[in-house]
Write a protein that holds these residues in place. Structure first.
Motif, short mmCIF file in Angstrom:
data_model
loop_
_atom_site.label_atom_id
_atom_site.label_comp_id
_atom_site.label_asym_id
_atom_site.label_seq_id
_atom_site.Cartn_x
_atom_site.Cartn_y
_atom_site.Cartn_z
N ASN A 60 0.83 -1.21 0.00
CA ASN A 60 0.00 0.00 0.00
C ASN A 60 0.86 1.26 0.00
O ASN A 60 0.54 2.24 -0.68
CB ASN A 60 -0.95 0.01 1.20
N ALA A 61 1.93 1.24 0.77
CA ALA A 61 2.84 2.40 0.80
C ALA A 61 3.50 2.60 -0.56
O ALA A 61 3.61 3.73 -1.05
CB ALA A 61 3.90 2.20 1.89
N GLU A 62 3.93 1.51 -1.18
CA GLU A 62 4.54 1.59 -2.50
C GLU A 62 3.52 2.08 -3.53
O GLU A 62 3.84 2.89 -4.40
CB GLU A 62 5.10 0.22 -2.91
N ASN A 63 2.29 1.61 -3.43
CA ASN A 63 1.23 2.04 -4.33
C ASN A 63 0.99 3.54 -4.19
O ASN A 63 0.87 4.25 -5.20
CB ASN A 63 -0.05 1.26 -4.04
N LEU A 66 3.85 5.39 -5.80
CA LEU A 66 3.78 5.33 -7.25
C LEU A 66 2.65 6.20 -7.81
O LEU A 66 2.81 6.84 -8.86
CB LEU A 66 3.61 3.88 -7.71
N GLN A 67 1.52 6.26 -7.10
CA GLN A 67 0.43 7.13 -7.54
C GLN A 67 0.87 8.59 -7.50
O GLN A 67 0.55 9.37 -8.41
CB GLN A 67 -0.81 6.92 -6.67
N GLU A 68 1.61 8.94 -6.46
CA GLU A 68 2.12 10.32 -6.36
C GLU A 68 3.10 10.60 -7.50
O GLU A 68 3.09 11.67 -8.11
CB GLU A 68 2.81 10.51 -5.00
N LEU A 73 4.46 13.03 -12.78
CA LEU A 73 4.83 12.86 -14.19
C LEU A 73 3.76 13.39 -15.13
O LEU A 73 4.07 13.97 -16.18
CB LEU A 73 5.13 11.39 -14.48
N GLN A 74 2.49 13.21 -14.76
CA GLN A 74 1.41 13.76 -15.58
C GLN A 74 1.47 15.28 -15.62
O GLN A 74 1.27 15.90 -16.67
CB GLN A 74 0.05 13.30 -15.05
#
Length: 109
Positions: A60-63, A66-68, A73-74
């Protein structure tokens, strides 16, 4: 106590049947073995749950990280696309930050 079923001998009572004390001791022994086995299985299951919970928290922390990163990047992509659009419109790089701001507001609303 590695007794097999054939190793168990119950004493005979005077009037026939089995000695009550031997039968009760045998039942107690079976219950203790069963409880010990169940405790071991429960402990194993609790350990596995703890491992899986830790792995889930890590995932969950990695997710979240990565979402951040995807959002970052967007945002960078939008800026680069805006700069490219400005370059195509003006034939050169933006002259000021105001040019970039204006283009961003036009393209992104």
């Amino acid at each position: 106590m590695a007794e097999s079923k054939s190793d168990i001998l119950f004493g005979k009572s005077v009037f026939g049947g089995f000695d009550r004390k031997d039968v009760i001791e045998y039942i107690d022994t079976l219950q203790r073995r069963s409880q010990a086995k169940l405790r071991a299985e429960l402990e194993s299951a609790e350990n596995r749950i703890a491992q899986l919970t830790a792995a889930l928290e890590t995932a969950n922390a990695e997710n979240a990280r990565l979402q951040e990163e995807v959002l970052q990047l967007q945002a960078e992509l939008k800026v680069t696309q805006t700069e490219n659009a400005l370059f195509r419109e003006n034939g050169s790089s933006p002259k000021s930050i105001g040019d970039v701001d204006a283009m961003v507001h036009r393209n992104l609303g």
